[in-house]
Design an enzyme around this catalytic site. Structure first.
Site, mmCIF file in Angstrom:
data_model
loop_
_atom_site.group_PDB
_atom_site.id
_atom_site.type_symbol
_atom_site.label_atom_id
_atom_site.label_comp_id
_atom_site.label_asym_id
_atom_site.label_seq_id
_atom_site.Cartn_x
_atom_site.Cartn_y
_atom_site.Cartn_z
ATOM 1 N N ASP A 96 35.431 30.736 20.967
ATOM 2 C CA ASP A 96 35.015 29.352 21.219
ATOM 3 C C ASP A 96 33.656 29.352 21.917
ATOM 4 O OD1 ASP A 96 36.798 26.460 21.486
ATOM 5 O OD2 ASP A 96 34.918 26.624 22.594
ATOM 6 N N ASN A 141 45.391 20.780 19.083
ATOM 7 C CA ASN A 141 45.121 19.410 19.487
ATOM 8 C C ASN A 141 45.115 18.546 18.226
ATOM 9 O OD1 ASN A 141 44.733 20.096 22.216
ATOM 10 N ND2 ASN A 141 42.588 20.611 21.857
ATOM 11 N N GLN A 164 41.564 16.195 19.989
ATOM 12 C CA GLN A 164 40.915 16.914 18.885
ATOM 13 C C GLN A 164 39.490 16.412 18.688
ATOM 14 O OE1 GLN A 164 42.973 16.721 15.107
ATOM 15 N NE2 GLN A 164 41.644 18.259 14.165
ATOM 16 N N HIS A 220 42.696 23.959 13.728
ATOM 17 C CA HIS A 220 42.424 25.212 14.450
ATOM 18 C C HIS A 220 43.467 25.403 15.530
ATOM 19 C CE1 HIS A 220 40.043 21.905 16.161
ATOM 20 N NE2 HIS A 220 40.263 22.450 17.348
ATOM 21 N N LEU A 221 43.813 26.654 15.719
ATOM 22 C CA LEU A 221 44.755 27.044 16.765
ATOM 23 C C LEU A 221 43.935 27.688 17.885
ATOM 24 C CD1 LEU A 221 47.655 27.482 17.780
ATOM 25 C CD2 LEU A 221 47.731 29.580 16.413
ATOM 26 N N HIS A 222 44.035 27.102 19.077
ATOM 27 C CA HIS A 222 43.364 27.694 20.238
ATOM 28 C C HIS A 222 44.245 28.815 20.782
ATOM 29 C CE1 HIS A 222 40.450 24.325 21.206
ATOM 30 N NE2 HIS A 222 41.319 23.643 20.504
HETATM 31 P P1 5GP Z 1 39.357 20.598 19.635
HETATM 32 O O1 5GP Z 1 38.944 19.766 20.820
HETATM 33 O O2 5GP Z 1 38.970 19.943 18.336
HETATM 34 O O3 5GP Z 1 40.807 21.003 19.677
HETATM 35 O O4 5GP Z 1 38.581 21.953 19.762
HETATM 36 C C1 5GP Z 1 37.344 22.177 19.179
HETATM 37 C C2 5GP Z 1 36.800 23.432 19.795
HETATM 38 O O5 5GP Z 1 35.699 23.856 19.029
HETATM 39 C C3 5GP Z 1 36.299 23.221 21.222
HETATM 40 O O6 5GP Z 1 36.996 24.103 22.103
HETATM 41 C C4 5GP Z 1 34.812 23.533 21.130
HETATM 42 O O7 5GP Z 1 34.320 24.199 22.264
HETATM 43 C C5 5GP Z 1 34.747 24.398 19.889
HETATM 44 N N1 5GP Z 1 33.475 24.325 19.197
HETATM 45 C C6 5GP Z 1 32.759 23.201 18.899
HETATM 46 N N2 5GP Z 1 31.629 23.524 18.256
HETATM 47 C C7 5GP Z 1 31.623 24.880 18.147
HETATM 48 C C8 5GP Z 1 30.699 25.806 17.572
HETATM 49 O O8 5GP Z 1 29.660 25.452 17.028
HETATM 50 N N3 5GP Z 1 31.037 27.133 17.639
HETATM 51 C C9 5GP Z 1 32.194 27.556 18.236
HETATM 52 N N4 5GP Z 1 32.417 28.867 18.265
HETATM 53 N N5 5GP Z 1 33.077 26.704 18.777
HETATM 54 C C10 5GP Z 1 32.800 25.386 18.742
#
Ligand code: 5GP
Ligand code: ZN
Length: 114
Positions: free
Chosen positions: A30, A87, A94, A100-102
């Site tokens: 991330d 999320n 989200q 995506h799985l964190h």
């Molecule tokens: P969400 O909030 O949708 O569950 O998580 C999205 C995740 O994607 C966030 O933790 C954010 O930091 C990550 N993310 C957003 N843009 C990028 C990117 O350009 N590269 C990487 N590696 N992660 C990203």
């Protein structure tokens, strides 16, 4: 989808810090880590959110969870423990609408999550 950030990573237009790749999955670190280890595991196929999963996605979903298990072990953090999170949509927090799985590890997690 050309306007999807994670599809652009799958297509090789953006190069993430990749930790695993096969024909169905991509895993990368991330960009804004919330723990010492914060990896995102995605299906290469565009699925917008958990709400869009169908029964045909069961196999790829299972592979995502097994990959989280494997990567936690590879990072040396499996025994200490880790957290896996999907999320979903606005109230779920989200921000990127490609499933995506964190995988979060390397620190004590708290409960309930914010
Ligand atoms: P969400 O909030 O949708 O569950 O998580 C999205 C995740 O994607 C966030 O933790 C954010 O930091 C990550 N993310 C957003 N843009 C990028 C990117 O350009 N590269 C990487 N590696 N992660 C990203
Ligand atoms: Zn996508």
């Amino acid at each position: 989808m050309t306007d999807c950030l994670f599809c652009r990573m799958v297509a090789g237009e953006i190069a993430p810090d990749t930790v695993y790749e096969d024909d169905q999955l991509l895993a990368f670190r991330d960009i804004n880590p919330q723990a010492p280890c914060h990896i995102l595991i995605i299906p290469k196929q565009h699925i917008a959110s958990l709400n869009d999963l169908v029964s045909d996605d069961q196999l790829v979903l299972g592979k995502m969870v097994l990959l989280a298990q494997r990567l936690a072990a590879q990072e040396g953090l499996a025994e200490a423990g880790y957290r896996t999170v999907f999320n979903c949509n606005e109230e779920g927090g989200q921000e990127v609408f490609h499933l995506h799985l964190h995988l979060l590890a390397g620190r004590q997690m708290s409960w309930p999550p914010g």
